[in-house]
Design a protein around this motif. Structure first.
Motif, short mmCIF file in Angstrom:
data_model
loop_
_atom_site.label_atom_id
_atom_site.label_comp_id
_atom_site.label_asym_id
_atom_site.label_seq_id
_atom_site.Cartn_x
_atom_site.Cartn_y
_atom_site.Cartn_z
N GLU A 78 5.72 -28.38 -41.46
CA GLU A 78 4.71 -27.58 -40.77
C GLU A 78 5.39 -26.47 -39.98
OE1 GLU A 78 2.04 -30.14 -38.60
OE2 GLU A 78 0.85 -28.44 -37.90
N LEU A 108 4.72 -23.13 -37.04
CA LEU A 108 3.86 -22.67 -35.96
C LEU A 108 4.54 -21.45 -35.33
CD1 LEU A 108 1.46 -23.41 -33.97
CD2 LEU A 108 3.20 -24.60 -32.61
N LEU A 162 4.26 -18.93 -31.85
CA LEU A 162 3.62 -18.64 -30.56
C LEU A 162 4.19 -17.35 -30.00
CD1 LEU A 162 3.73 -22.19 -28.89
CD2 LEU A 162 1.76 -21.10 -30.02
N THR A 168 4.80 -26.38 -25.43
CA THR A 168 3.53 -26.23 -26.14
C THR A 168 3.73 -26.34 -27.64
OG1 THR A 168 2.84 -24.69 -24.41
CG2 THR A 168 1.48 -24.75 -26.41
N GLY A 169 4.72 -25.60 -28.15
CA GLY A 169 4.97 -25.58 -29.58
C GLY A 169 5.37 -26.95 -30.11
N SER A 184 4.91 -29.92 -28.77
CA SER A 184 3.87 -30.96 -28.66
C SER A 184 2.71 -30.72 -29.65
CB SER A 184 3.34 -31.06 -27.22
OG SER A 184 2.76 -29.83 -26.86
N SER A 185 2.55 -29.48 -30.12
CA SER A 185 1.54 -29.23 -31.18
C SER A 185 1.97 -29.84 -32.50
CB SER A 185 1.35 -27.73 -31.39
OG SER A 185 1.03 -27.10 -30.20
N LEU A 186 3.30 -29.97 -32.70
CA LEU A 186 3.81 -30.44 -33.98
C LEU A 186 4.14 -31.94 -33.97
CD1 LEU A 186 6.27 -27.48 -34.73
CD2 LEU A 186 4.14 -27.97 -35.95
N SER A 196 5.40 -35.50 -31.08
CA SER A 196 5.66 -35.89 -29.70
C SER A 196 7.17 -36.00 -29.52
CB SER A 196 4.96 -37.21 -29.38
OG SER A 196 5.89 -38.24 -29.31
#
Lengths: 292, 292
Positions: free
Chosen positions: A25, A27, A29, A41-42, A44-46, A48
């Protein structure tokens, strides 16, 4: 193995989530002054933080053994960036490297190379990464492969952002191609358009691309006499011009070069595009060994 | 441990006999077409082959893993020179490397350095050797550190022996200094005399030495952006000009360079003079590890 590779840029921070060696995946930002917040943020979106094995980070500054120097575009100054990130993210297994070096490691391991290689990243600036016998040349102060400021031009004398004149970046970056075209035609046009025009046989655009390719060939020749890598990998935004550019560079290189052994060196286009940095950050966090 | 280090040059073959790490005896013989004969004579004058632990050989040609390329000054063409010497001398423990690389290894281990270093040999030509993290950069075809043909000059346009124009050697060798002085004053004078005149404040000689030093500084800057070594070692016949030259080079380097981290790199004069090659051949024959 679960790893997040992070590539910090001036406008965007890219994240890649790797599971057992596969990029699962991505991402992107916006870069903010509080980079730690963006990173948290980045990540934790992908995933833990608890389930991650390591985090790899690439930053646009010279790095030597995880220590950052001279970070013009970064809010942190000179510091041990690995320790700072470990504290701020409360996570231990972090490795940091320079972004151009990360791209080089990314391309190198992704293409399963085994000999020496130089990555030349042609974008807004010119970056580089050098691998000799499978190992990155970081240099004594982290300036290994910082090829953007090698002196290449005494003809046009364009000013460089670093304060010098005639640096590699002033003639061999995307901006450099625009500089050359502007000097020839007195028109301001971006690099992509100049390539499109050259492919349609526009005379000024062709002259500009030939000159541009000659500067890159000169850079490669200099690197050949110092590092003598097996392969030059041409990456960055400009490399989207593809085989048209690569053929021009190899043609000019062969013209310049008087040593036939050095004409056998390979020129390749980069494979990973904008993902090279996150791949390199990922590989580097595994101590530069790709997962099986 | 008893070792003979051999440095093959265009006019002379130098031999050094090392016992337990100490250079005990030296010998110089005229270079002949039958180099094996010269080697046998030299070795047997110093020791018997039976009692030697190894033989190290430095040759003026690119070497990669003991294989020799493009040997313009050697009668052997492209071949595995180690195997040839093993057969011809009937002796097994032989290691071969390039002469400029040998000089670099010699200076590096003799001065007990541990980081990366670049040796720049300023003689009739310009040679170089690069050590990164204690290991020689031979390059894919043995051209690592062959800095004599990096393009440095677009001003004078002197022709180089390699067929190109503006190579490092045309402006940065002893011949290069004569070339520059000749272009300025229209007089043919050798490098040593030009340095003597410059030390006496002769205007043309000073201008020439300043320009000359600027080319070497430019070369060092290029190397700093690629290798970023901890130290530049200036050797070869021209380095007999001593601190007068070294101060000029560092002055010009500091003027050129816009990155303050790179102004901390060290410039040193070589220590071993004409013996650097035999020391390097000796160290290299011990797999690059100096004896305790």
């Amino acid at each position: 193995m679960k790893v997040v590779g992070i590539d910090v840029g001036g406008t965007a921070v890219k994240f890649g989530y790797f599971i057992d060696g596969v990029l699962k995946e991505k991402l992107e930002l916006k870069t903010e002054r509080d980079l730690i917040k963006v990173m948290k943020t980045g990540i934790s979106s992908l995933a833990s933080l608890d389930e991650l094995d390591s985090i790899g980070v690439a930053v646009p500054a010279p790095i030597k053994d995880n220590f950052m120097f001279n970070a013009a575009n970064m809010p942190w100054g000179n510091l041990n960036i690995k320790e700072l990130l470990q504290t701020e993210l409360a996570f231990k297994s972090i490795e940091v490297l320079n972004d151009a070096n990360a791209a080089c490691i990314g391309e190198y391991y992704f293409a399963e190379m085994h000999d020496s290689a130089v990555l030349i990243t042609l974008g807004t600036g010119v970056g580089g990464g050098i691998i000799v016998d499978g190992k990155l040349v970081e240099g004594h102060n982290g300036f290994g492969g910082e090829i953007g400021h090698i002196h290449l031009d005494d003809e046009f004398g364009f000013k460089c952002g670093c304060g010098s004149v005639g640096c590699c970046e002033t003639v061999a970056s995307a901006t450099g191609l625009s500089n050359i075209y502007n000097a020839i035609s007195n028109k301001e046009v971006d690099a992509r358009t100049i390539f499109d025009m050259a492919k349609e046989n526009d005379a000024d655009a062709l002259t500009s691309v030939d000159l541009y390719s000659k500067y890159i060939a000169r850079l490669c020749q200099t690197l050949a006499f110092i590092i003598n890598p097996q392969v030059f990998i041409i990456g960055g935004g400009v490399s989207k011009a593809g085989m048209f550019l690569l053929d021009k560079i190899t043609e000019e290189y062969t013209k310049l070069n008087t040593y036939k052994e050095l004409n056998k060196l390979e020129f390749k286009l980069a494979n990973l595009g904008n993902d090279a940095g996150i791949y390199g950050a990922y590989y580097n966090s595994l101590k530069k060994q790709p997962e099986e």
